[in-house]
Design an enzyme around this catalytic site. Structure first.
Site, PDB file in Angstrom:
ATOM      1  N   HIS A  50      14.284 -32.916  23.643  1.00  0.00           N
ATOM      2  CA  HIS A  50      14.848 -31.332  22.890  1.00  0.00           C
ATOM      3  C   HIS A  50      15.500 -31.704  21.682  1.00  0.00           C
ATOM      4  O   HIS A  50      15.621 -33.353  21.980  1.00  0.00           O
ATOM      5  CB  HIS A  50      15.620 -30.801  23.691  1.00  0.00           C
ATOM      6  CG  HIS A  50      14.032 -30.421  25.424  1.00  0.00           C
ATOM      7  ND1 HIS A  50      14.256 -29.525  25.969  1.00  0.00           N
ATOM      8  CD2 HIS A  50      12.567 -30.295  25.239  1.00  0.00           C
ATOM      9  CE1 HIS A  50      14.063 -29.515  27.465  1.00  0.00           C
ATOM     10  NE2 HIS A  50      12.998 -30.003  26.588  1.00  0.00           N
ATOM     11  N   GLU A  52      18.513 -30.818  21.039  1.00  0.00           N
ATOM     12  CA  GLU A  52      19.704 -31.019  21.368  1.00  0.00           C
ATOM     13  C   GLU A  52      20.182 -32.377  21.178  1.00  0.00           C
ATOM     14  O   GLU A  52      20.938 -33.513  20.827  1.00  0.00           O
ATOM     15  CB  GLU A  52      20.354 -30.857  23.125  1.00  0.00           C
ATOM     16  CG  GLU A  52      20.360 -29.145  22.858  1.00  0.00           C
ATOM     17  CD  GLU A  52      19.297 -27.875  23.485  1.00  0.00           C
ATOM     18  OE1 GLU A  52      18.426 -28.722  23.063  1.00  0.00           O
ATOM     19  OE2 GLU A  52      19.431 -27.842  24.377  1.00  0.00           O
ATOM     20  N   CYS A  75      18.434 -26.225  27.760  1.00  0.00           N
ATOM     21  CA  CYS A  75      17.719 -26.087  29.432  1.00  0.00           C
ATOM     22  C   CYS A  75      19.046 -26.941  30.668  1.00  0.00           C
ATOM     23  O   CYS A  75      19.878 -27.256  30.013  1.00  0.00           O
ATOM     24  CB  CYS A  75      16.789 -26.318  29.409  1.00  0.00           C
ATOM     25  SG  CYS A  75      16.706 -28.732  28.603  1.00  0.00           S
ATOM     26  N   CYS A  84      20.030 -30.152  29.150  1.00  0.00           N
ATOM     27  CA  CYS A  84      20.417 -30.649  27.790  1.00  0.00           C
ATOM     28  C   CYS A  84      21.553 -30.620  28.123  1.00  0.00           C
ATOM     29  O   CYS A  84      22.622 -30.772  27.754  1.00  0.00           O
ATOM     30  CB  CYS A  84      19.778 -30.198  26.458  1.00  0.00           C
ATOM     31  SG  CYS A  84      18.799 -30.358  25.853  1.00  0.00           S
ATOM     32  N   TRP A 170     -16.598 -14.858  -1.834  1.00  0.00           N
ATOM     33  CA  TRP A 170     -15.410 -14.153  -1.333  1.00  0.00           C
ATOM     34  C   TRP A 170     -14.596 -12.862  -0.959  1.00  0.00           C
ATOM     35  O   TRP A 170     -14.631 -12.739  -2.505  1.00  0.00           O
ATOM     36  CB  TRP A 170     -13.786 -15.678  -1.746  1.00  0.00           C
ATOM     37  CG  TRP A 170     -14.743 -17.074  -1.016  1.00  0.00           C
ATOM     38  CD1 TRP A 170     -15.433 -17.982  -1.967  1.00  0.00           C
ATOM     39  CD2 TRP A 170     -14.910 -17.634   0.288  1.00  0.00           C
ATOM     40  NE1 TRP A 170     -15.691 -19.079  -1.089  1.00  0.00           N
ATOM     41  CE2 TRP A 170     -15.542 -18.351  -0.350  1.00  0.00           C
ATOM     42  CE3 TRP A 170     -14.267 -17.139   1.789  1.00  0.00           C
ATOM     43  CZ2 TRP A 170     -16.071 -19.333   1.150  1.00  0.00           C
ATOM     44  CZ3 TRP A 170     -14.434 -17.688   2.439  1.00  0.00           C
ATOM     45  CH2 TRP A 170     -15.453 -19.212   2.333  1.00  0.00           C
ATOM     46  N   ARG A 184      -3.401 -21.398  11.594  1.00  0.00           N
ATOM     47  CA  ARG A 184      -4.423 -21.646  12.045  1.00  0.00           C
ATOM     48  C   ARG A 184      -3.681 -22.895  12.329  1.00  0.00           C
ATOM     49  O   ARG A 184      -3.662 -23.314  13.694  1.00  0.00           O
ATOM     50  CB  ARG A 184      -5.592 -21.832  11.746  1.00  0.00           C
ATOM     51  CG  ARG A 184      -7.172 -21.277  10.990  1.00  0.00           C
ATOM     52  CD  ARG A 184      -7.924 -22.259  10.841  1.00  0.00           C
ATOM     53  NE  ARG A 184      -8.663 -21.141  10.299  1.00  0.00           N
ATOM     54  CZ  ARG A 184     -10.104 -20.521   9.658  1.00  0.00           C
ATOM     55  NH1 ARG A 184     -10.334 -22.671   9.845  1.00  0.00           N
ATOM     56  NH2 ARG A 184     -11.409 -20.468   9.661  1.00  0.00           N
ATOM     57  N   ASP A 200     -21.815 -17.300   9.840  1.00  0.00           N
ATOM     58  CA  ASP A 200     -21.604 -18.327   8.293  1.00  0.00           C
ATOM     59  C   ASP A 200     -21.213 -19.451   9.187  1.00  0.00           C
ATOM     60  O   ASP A 200     -21.364 -20.182   8.745  1.00  0.00           O
ATOM     61  CB  ASP A 200     -19.720 -18.026   8.634  1.00  0.00           C
ATOM     62  CG  ASP A 200     -19.850 -16.078   7.795  1.00  0.00           C
ATOM     63  OD1 ASP A 200     -20.573 -16.018   7.140  1.00  0.00           O
ATOM     64  OD2 ASP A 200     -18.805 -15.239   8.359  1.00  0.00           O
ATOM     65  N   SER A 294     -15.640  -7.871  13.299  1.00  0.00           N
ATOM     66  CA  SER A 294     -15.800  -6.500  13.061  1.00  0.00           C
ATOM     67  C   SER A 294     -15.557  -5.821  14.637  1.00  0.00           C
ATOM     68  O   SER A 294     -14.732  -5.169  14.964  1.00  0.00           O
ATOM     69  CB  SER A 294     -16.202  -5.498  12.699  1.00  0.00           C
ATOM     70  OG  SER A 294     -15.987  -4.611  11.808  1.00  0.00           O
ATOM     71  N   HIS A 297     -12.795  -7.396  16.260  1.00  0.00           N
ATOM     72  CA  HIS A 297     -10.977  -6.760  16.220  1.00  0.00           C
ATOM     73  C   HIS A 297     -11.262  -5.399  16.758  1.00  0.00           C
ATOM     74  O   HIS A 297     -10.068  -5.442  17.438  1.00  0.00           O
ATOM     75  CB  HIS A 297     -11.730  -6.348  14.786  1.00  0.00           C
ATOM     76  CG  HIS A 297     -10.831  -8.160  13.925  1.00  0.00           C
ATOM     77  ND1 HIS A 297     -11.807  -7.867  12.572  1.00  0.00           N
ATOM     78  CD2 HIS A 297     -10.615  -8.791  14.023  1.00  0.00           C
ATOM     79  CE1 HIS A 297     -11.060  -9.540  12.376  1.00  0.00           C
ATOM     80  NE2 HIS A 297     -10.652  -9.924  12.739  1.00  0.00           N
TER      81      HIS A 297
HETATM   82  C1  AOF Z   1      16.315 -26.700  25.240  1.00  0.00           C
HETATM   83  N1  AOF Z   1      15.846 -27.118  23.812  1.00  0.00           N
HETATM   84  O1  AOF Z   1      14.618 -28.270  22.089  1.00  0.00           O
HETATM   85  C2  AOF Z   1      13.517 -26.915  23.795  1.00  0.00           C
HETATM   86  C3  AOF Z   1      13.360 -26.177  25.476  1.00  0.00           C
HETATM   87  O2  AOF Z   1       9.009 -30.034  30.195  1.00  0.00           O
HETATM   88  P1  AOF Z   1      10.638 -29.990  29.227  1.00  0.00           P
HETATM   89  O3  AOF Z   1      12.033 -30.735  29.657  1.00  0.00           O
HETATM   90  O4  AOF Z   1       9.886 -29.826  27.769  1.00  0.00           O
HETATM   91  O5  AOF Z   1      11.089 -28.152  29.253  1.00  0.00           O
HETATM   92  C4  AOF Z   1      10.747 -27.658  28.340  1.00  0.00           C
HETATM   93  C5  AOF Z   1      11.680 -25.870  28.188  1.00  0.00           C
HETATM   94  O6  AOF Z   1      12.758 -26.089  27.721  1.00  0.00           O
HETATM   95  C6  AOF Z   1      11.151 -25.004  27.654  1.00  0.00           C
HETATM   96  O7  AOF Z   1      10.298 -23.602  28.629  1.00  0.00           O
HETATM   97  C7  AOF Z   1      11.431 -24.271  27.182  1.00  0.00           C
HETATM   98  O8  AOF Z   1      12.401 -23.332  28.280  1.00  0.00           O
HETATM   99  C8  AOF Z   1      13.258 -25.620  26.456  1.00  0.00           C
HETATM  100  N2  AOF Z   1      13.093 -26.357  25.473  1.00  0.00           N
HETATM  101  N3  AOF Z   1      15.331 -25.919  25.558  1.00  0.00           N
HETATM  102  O9  AOF Z   1      17.145 -27.326  26.000  1.00  0.00           O
HETATM  103  C9  AOF Z   1      14.873 -27.598  23.245  1.00  0.00           C
HETATM  104  N4  AOF Z   1      12.324 -27.275  23.467  1.00  0.00           N
HETATM  105 ZN    ZN Z   2      16.609 -28.887  26.858  1.00  0.00          ZN
END
Ligand code: AOF
Ligand code: ZN
Length: 362
Positions: A50, A52, A75, A84, A170, A184, A200, A294, A297
């Site tokens: 992550h 952090e 997290c 983290c 276009w 995308r 297309d 269309s 949508h």
């Molecule tokens: C953070 N810092 O940069 C991100 C977070 O399976 P894991 O361990 O990668 O956890 C995924 C979950 O952690 C994700 O669903 C979200 O809640 C959180 N993501 N948290 O502290 C991060 N990417």
């Molecule tokens: Zn984290």
């Protein structure tokens, strides 16, 4: 640099990874000590460390006593990577600015509580609006288990997506069409109706100057009319999923499956948009770009199954009662039966306007 500037730096880092972290959010973190930037980090891809963690590693021994600016609540759970919050505590960080809490039920305030219980000063809400917008797809997905839906169209000033013959090349400028490739890249899936394929024969891949991530191709094809020769079948640079009704030629289904295409018949003769979205959610597709035509949508709009509409409007009038409108279907009897949206962004792209609109309730 003030607190706001540092959080903006963290948000910019996160923004640079839009489209590459799914099903995880885009997150940035910076570390500041004695008025100096001592660490930066960004989450690059699901399953990898992550933001952090990268920021703390890059700071080394300077992390002790530093202040962290992070775009999402750290997290607290053991996921594909360790929590983290534990690392922040262990590294001796004294203060943490968090832009927004993490609605993931596994975290949802527990990360902040863990930090505070360890005596760390936590301030929540700096640049909250930007941080919410940045991860709107993740937030929608984690709260509903269905993908965030963007309906995109290139239209003339009179709201047409094609002339009466079906010709559409276009309407918008090359600049607008290039911008679509960024869209995308930022979505996990791209969805069209079978008529768009038949008319297309698109590739539906991402062509950005420095490459990009191809979304999974999703086709709504009630009667399974998909030609074996279609680009979305023959081209292997992205996966293709076809949703059909329950009255289809099973031989053709088998033939398409041999070529690597996934065919998902629904249990009714007609395809239900909400069912499609539920299935895509199970497949961990966090966001879908709906690119026409269309009638497709209309079916998403009639079901209120969208979170935003992005229209590229060209300074061109096509005219003609039989030209193809942006939104088909039957439409309401009265104006008040229409869908009330609000504009959230307006931008000039080359000679065109790019307008983003969202439902009022979102
Ligand atoms: C953070 N810092 O940069 C991100 C977070 O399976 P894991 O361990 O990668 O956890 C995924 C979950 O952690 C994700 O669903 C979200 O809640 C959180 N993501 N948290 O502290 C991060 N990417
Ligand atoms: Zn984290």
């Amino acid at each position: 640099m003030n607190d706001y500037d540092y959080m903006n730096l963290a948000i910019s880092l996160a923004r640079s990874t839009l489209g590459q972290t799914s099903p995880n959010p885009s997150v940035g973190a910076v570390l500041v000590k004695d008025g100096r930037l001592v660490g930066t980090g960004v989450h690059l891809e699901a399953g990898t460390p992550h933001a952090e963690v990268h920021a703390i590693r890059s700071a080394g021994s300077s992390a002790k006593g530093a202040t962290m600016f992070v775009t999402l609540e750290p997290c607290s759970h053991q996921g594909k990577t360790p929590p983290c919050a534990d690392l922040i505590i262990a590294s001796g960080i004294e203060k943490v600015f968090v832009a927004t809490t993490d609605p993931n039920p596994l975290v949802a305030g527990k990360g902040i509580a863990k930090l505070r219980n360890a005596g760390i000063d936590v301030e929540v809400g700096l640049c909250r609006e930007d941080a919410l917008q940045l991860n709107e797809k993740f937030f929608h997905f984690i709260q509903t288990n269905t993908p965030f839906v963007t309906i995109k169209a290139g239209i003339s000033l009179d709201g047409k997506i094609a002339a009466k013959s079906g010709d559409s090349k276009w309407i918008t400028s090359p600049e607008s069409r290039q911008d679509v490739h960024q869209l995308r890249h930022e979505h996990d899936g791209i969805l069209v109706g079978i008529n768009t394929i038949l008319h297309d024969n698109p590739l539906l891949t991402t062509r950005r100057p420095r490459g990009g991530k191809n979304p999974i191709r999703i086709v709504l094809d009630t009667k399974l009319m998909m030609p074996i020769s279609a680009n979305v079948v023959q081209d292997r640079s992205a996966k293709t999923i076809i949703f059909t009704g329950n009255e289809i030629d099973l031989e053709r289904k088998k033939e398409l499956e041999t070529l690597g295409v996934t065919v998902l018949p629904q249990d009714s003769p007609r395809i239900k948009v909400k069912e499609v979205l539920r299935t895509l959610g199970v497949l961990k597709i966090m966001s879908v770009l709906v690119e026409g035509g269309s009638e497709v949508h209309a079916s998403f709009i009639e079901e209120n199954a969208f979170q935003q509409i992005i229209a590229y409007i060209a300074p061109k009038i096509i005219g003609g009662s039989n030209a193809i409108p942006f939104v088909g279907g039957v439409g309401p009897e009265l104006v008040k039966g229409g869908h009330q949206l609000h504009f959230t962004a307006i931008e000039h792209i080359g000679p065109d306007l790019k307008i983003t609109a969202k439902p009022l309730t979102e």
